[in-house]
Design a protein around this motif. Structure first.
Motif, PDB file in Angstrom:
ATOM      1  N   ASP A  61     -34.992 -22.252  70.725  1.00  0.00           N
ATOM      2  CA  ASP A  61     -35.895 -21.114  70.549  1.00  0.00           C
ATOM      3  C   ASP A  61     -36.692 -20.774  71.808  1.00  0.00           C
ATOM      4  O   ASP A  61     -37.042 -19.614  72.021  1.00  0.00           O
ATOM      5  N   LYS A  62     -36.978 -21.743  72.653  1.00  0.00           N
ATOM      6  CA  LYS A  62     -37.707 -21.449  73.887  1.00  0.00           C
ATOM      7  C   LYS A  62     -36.818 -20.657  74.853  1.00  0.00           C
ATOM      8  O   LYS A  62     -37.285 -19.730  75.516  1.00  0.00           O
ATOM      9  N   LEU A  63     -35.542 -21.016  74.921  1.00  0.00           N
ATOM     10  CA  LEU A  63     -34.603 -20.233  75.733  1.00  0.00           C
ATOM     11  C   LEU A  63     -34.415 -18.837  75.144  1.00  0.00           C
ATOM     12  O   LEU A  63     -34.307 -17.850  75.874  1.00  0.00           O
ATOM     13  N   PHE A  64     -34.402 -18.756  73.818  1.00  0.00           N
ATOM     14  CA  PHE A  64     -34.333 -17.453  73.151  1.00  0.00           C
ATOM     15  C   PHE A  64     -35.551 -16.601  73.511  1.00  0.00           C
ATOM     16  O   PHE A  64     -35.425 -15.416  73.803  1.00  0.00           O
ATOM     17  N   ASP A  65     -36.737 -17.213  73.521  1.00  0.00           N
ATOM     18  CA  ASP A  65     -37.958 -16.476  73.875  1.00  0.00           C
ATOM     19  C   ASP A  65     -37.877 -15.946  75.304  1.00  0.00           C
ATOM     20  O   ASP A  65     -38.255 -14.793  75.577  1.00  0.00           O
ATOM     21  N   ASP A  86     -41.443  -7.761  88.592  1.00  0.00           N
ATOM     22  CA  ASP A  86     -42.656  -8.373  89.146  1.00  0.00           C
ATOM     23  C   ASP A  86     -42.344  -9.598  90.013  1.00  0.00           C
ATOM     24  O   ASP A  86     -43.245 -10.321  90.424  1.00  0.00           O
ATOM     25  N   GLY A  87     -41.054  -9.831  90.298  1.00  0.00           N
ATOM     26  CA  GLY A  87     -40.657 -10.904  91.195  1.00  0.00           C
ATOM     27  C   GLY A  87     -40.341 -12.236  90.532  1.00  0.00           C
ATOM     28  O   GLY A  87     -39.911 -13.180  91.199  1.00  0.00           O
ATOM     29  N   ARG A  88     -40.531 -12.335  89.212  1.00  0.00           N
ATOM     30  CA  ARG A  88     -40.243 -13.598  88.527  1.00  0.00           C
ATOM     31  C   ARG A  88     -38.741 -13.872  88.512  1.00  0.00           C
ATOM     32  O   ARG A  88     -37.935 -12.982  88.297  1.00  0.00           O
ATOM     33  N   SER A  89     -38.403 -15.143  88.724  1.00  0.00           N
ATOM     34  CA  SER A  89     -37.009 -15.576  88.685  1.00  0.00           C
ATOM     35  C   SER A  89     -36.650 -16.032  87.271  1.00  0.00           C
ATOM     36  O   SER A  89     -37.518 -16.182  86.408  1.00  0.00           O
ATOM     37  N   MET A  90     -35.387 -16.307  87.091  1.00  0.00           N
ATOM     38  CA  MET A  90     -34.924 -16.863  85.824  1.00  0.00           C
ATOM     39  C   MET A  90     -35.681 -18.155  85.520  1.00  0.00           C
ATOM     40  O   MET A  90     -36.142 -18.362  84.407  1.00  0.00           O
ATOM     41  N   GLU A  91     -35.834 -19.023  86.514  1.00  0.00           N
ATOM     42  CA  GLU A  91     -36.544 -20.284  86.311  1.00  0.00           C
ATOM     43  C   GLU A  91     -37.993 -20.030  85.910  1.00  0.00           C
ATOM     44  O   GLU A  91     -38.506 -20.674  84.986  1.00  0.00           O
ATOM     45  N   ASP A  92     -38.658 -19.082  86.564  1.00  0.00           N
ATOM     46  CA  ASP A  92     -40.047 -18.754  86.212  1.00  0.00           C
ATOM     47  C   ASP A  92     -40.148 -18.370  84.740  1.00  0.00           C
ATOM     48  O   ASP A  92     -41.020 -18.854  84.020  1.00  0.00           O
ATOM     49  N   ARG A  93     -39.249 -17.498  84.289  1.00  0.00           N
ATOM     50  CA  ARG A  93     -39.308 -17.012  82.903  1.00  0.00           C
ATOM     51  C   ARG A  93     -39.006 -18.125  81.899  1.00  0.00           C
ATOM     52  O   ARG A  93     -39.662 -18.242  80.868  1.00  0.00           O
ATOM     53  N   LYS A 100     -39.549 -26.887  79.559  1.00  0.00           N
ATOM     54  CA  LYS A 100     -40.080 -27.678  80.673  1.00  0.00           C
ATOM     55  C   LYS A 100     -39.081 -28.711  81.188  1.00  0.00           C
ATOM     56  O   LYS A 100     -38.231 -29.182  80.441  1.00  0.00           O
ATOM     57  N   PHE A 101     -39.230 -29.059  82.445  1.00  0.00           N
ATOM     58  CA  PHE A 101     -38.388 -30.094  83.037  1.00  0.00           C
ATOM     59  C   PHE A 101     -39.115 -31.409  83.241  1.00  0.00           C
ATOM     60  O   PHE A 101     -38.492 -32.444  83.392  1.00  0.00           O
ATOM     61  N   LYS A 102     -40.441 -31.382  83.226  1.00  0.00           N
ATOM     62  CA  LYS A 102     -41.215 -32.602  83.463  1.00  0.00           C
ATOM     63  C   LYS A 102     -40.910 -33.628  82.372  1.00  0.00           C
ATOM     64  O   LYS A 102     -40.921 -33.324  81.180  1.00  0.00           O
ATOM     65  N   GLY A 103     -40.638 -34.860  82.809  1.00  0.00           N
ATOM     66  CA  GLY A 103     -40.353 -35.938  81.866  1.00  0.00           C
ATOM     67  C   GLY A 103     -38.885 -36.117  81.552  1.00  0.00           C
ATOM     68  O   GLY A 103     -38.518 -36.954  80.733  1.00  0.00           O
ATOM     69  N   TYR A 104     -38.029 -35.348  82.209  1.00  0.00           N
ATOM     70  CA  TYR A 104     -36.589 -35.471  81.986  1.00  0.00           C
ATOM     71  C   TYR A 104     -35.907 -35.983  83.248  1.00  0.00           C
ATOM     72  O   TYR A 104     -36.334 -35.708  84.368  1.00  0.00           O
ATOM     73  N   LYS A 105     -34.827 -36.699  83.066  1.00  0.00           N
ATOM     74  CA  LYS A 105     -34.063 -37.264  84.171  1.00  0.00           C
ATOM     75  C   LYS A 105     -33.339 -36.161  84.951  1.00  0.00           C
ATOM     76  O   LYS A 105     -33.226 -36.219  86.170  1.00  0.00           O
ATOM     77  N   SER A 106     -32.823 -35.178  84.232  1.00  0.00           N
ATOM     78  CA  SER A 106     -32.155 -34.050  84.893  1.00  0.00           C
ATOM     79  C   SER A 106     -32.491 -32.768  84.146  1.00  0.00           C
ATOM     80  O   SER A 106     -32.849 -32.788  82.962  1.00  0.00           O
ATOM     81  N   PHE A 107     -32.362 -31.662  84.858  1.00  0.00           N
ATOM     82  CA  PHE A 107     -32.738 -30.353  84.336  1.00  0.00           C
ATOM     83  C   PHE A 107     -31.815 -29.320  84.955  1.00  0.00           C
ATOM     84  O   PHE A 107     -31.658 -29.281  86.177  1.00  0.00           O
ATOM     85  N   ALA A 108     -31.163 -28.525  84.115  1.00  0.00           N
ATOM     86  CA  ALA A 108     -30.271 -27.474  84.607  1.00  0.00           C
ATOM     87  C   ALA A 108     -30.526 -26.205  83.795  1.00  0.00           C
ATOM     88  O   ALA A 108     -30.744 -26.276  82.578  1.00  0.00           O
ATOM     89  N   ILE A 109     -30.519 -25.064  84.463  1.00  0.00           N
ATOM     90  CA  ILE A 109     -30.680 -23.786  83.774  1.00  0.00           C
ATOM     91  C   ILE A 109     -29.719 -22.758  84.371  1.00  0.00           C
ATOM     92  O   ILE A 109     -29.257 -22.908  85.503  1.00  0.00           O
ATOM     93  N   GLY A 110     -29.426 -21.737  83.593  1.00  0.00           N
ATOM     94  CA  GLY A 110     -28.575 -20.651  84.050  1.00  0.00           C
ATOM     95  C   GLY A 110     -28.819 -19.429  83.190  1.00  0.00           C
ATOM     96  O   GLY A 110     -29.482 -19.510  82.147  1.00  0.00           O
TER      97      GLY A 110
END
Length: 182
Positions: A61-65, A86-93, A100-110
């Protein structure tokens, strides 16, 4: 007819229309997951490169948001890009939406975007025929997805996070294992 009965019918109609317009129906989610996961289960060619079968994606649901926000923004501001006006990237959004990525061993987005397609089948066929979009769909690092459509703007956000093992978590808590963030 009573006013309360008409009000109820009106409310149900609005919810159905809005739910469908913003991709919030269970049918919408199920159809996307089914189409993606059928191909991931078989493996496929993305351009000249073969991608072997990959584990199924689950809905997030967070990716959906994040996807919904970007689809609405592109429609309202009349543009088509992975970078917001407004200059926001995919990662920003995605991170702003709470993925969030904090607390995870690996993090990937696309992210995949499309404009003008009239159905899930049409947009998925286009994405699987496009080498870069297909590679996102088949990427085994991605474990979750959220997809939204708004006024013929389609956004598909992917994520993949791997947790630390129980032993690694113990080492982190004891201070014997240091995390380095770039």
């Amino acid at each position: 007819m009573s006013k309360s009965f008409l009000s109820t019918i009106y409310l149900v109609a609005i919810l159905l229309i809005c739910g469908k317009a913003f991709g919030q129906t269970q049918e919408f989610k199920s159809e996307f997951l089914s189409r993606i996961n059928q191909t991931r289960a078989r493996g496929c060619n993305c351009g000249d490169k073969y991608f072997p079968p990959a584990p199924p994606l689950t809905w997030n649901d967070k990716l959906f948001d994040a996807a919904t926000g970007h689809a609405k923004d592109m429609a309202k501001r009349n543009y088509f890009s992975h970078t917001s006006k407004d200059g926001r990237s995919m990662e920003d959004r995605i991170v702003f939406a709470g993925y969030k990525f904090k607390g995870y061993k690996s993090f990937a987005i696309g992210e995949n975007i499309a404009q003008g397609q009239q159905s899930i089948a049409e947009v998925m066929d286009g994405w699987f025929k496009s080498e870069g979009h297909c590679q996102n769909l088949m990427n085994p690092d991605f474990k979750e997805v959220g997809v939204a459509e708004y006024k013929s703007y389609w956004v598909q956000d992917f994520g993949g996070r791997t947790s630390f093992s129980a032993d690694q978590q113990k080492l982190i808590k004891s201070g014997k294992y240091k995390l380095i963030q770039n």
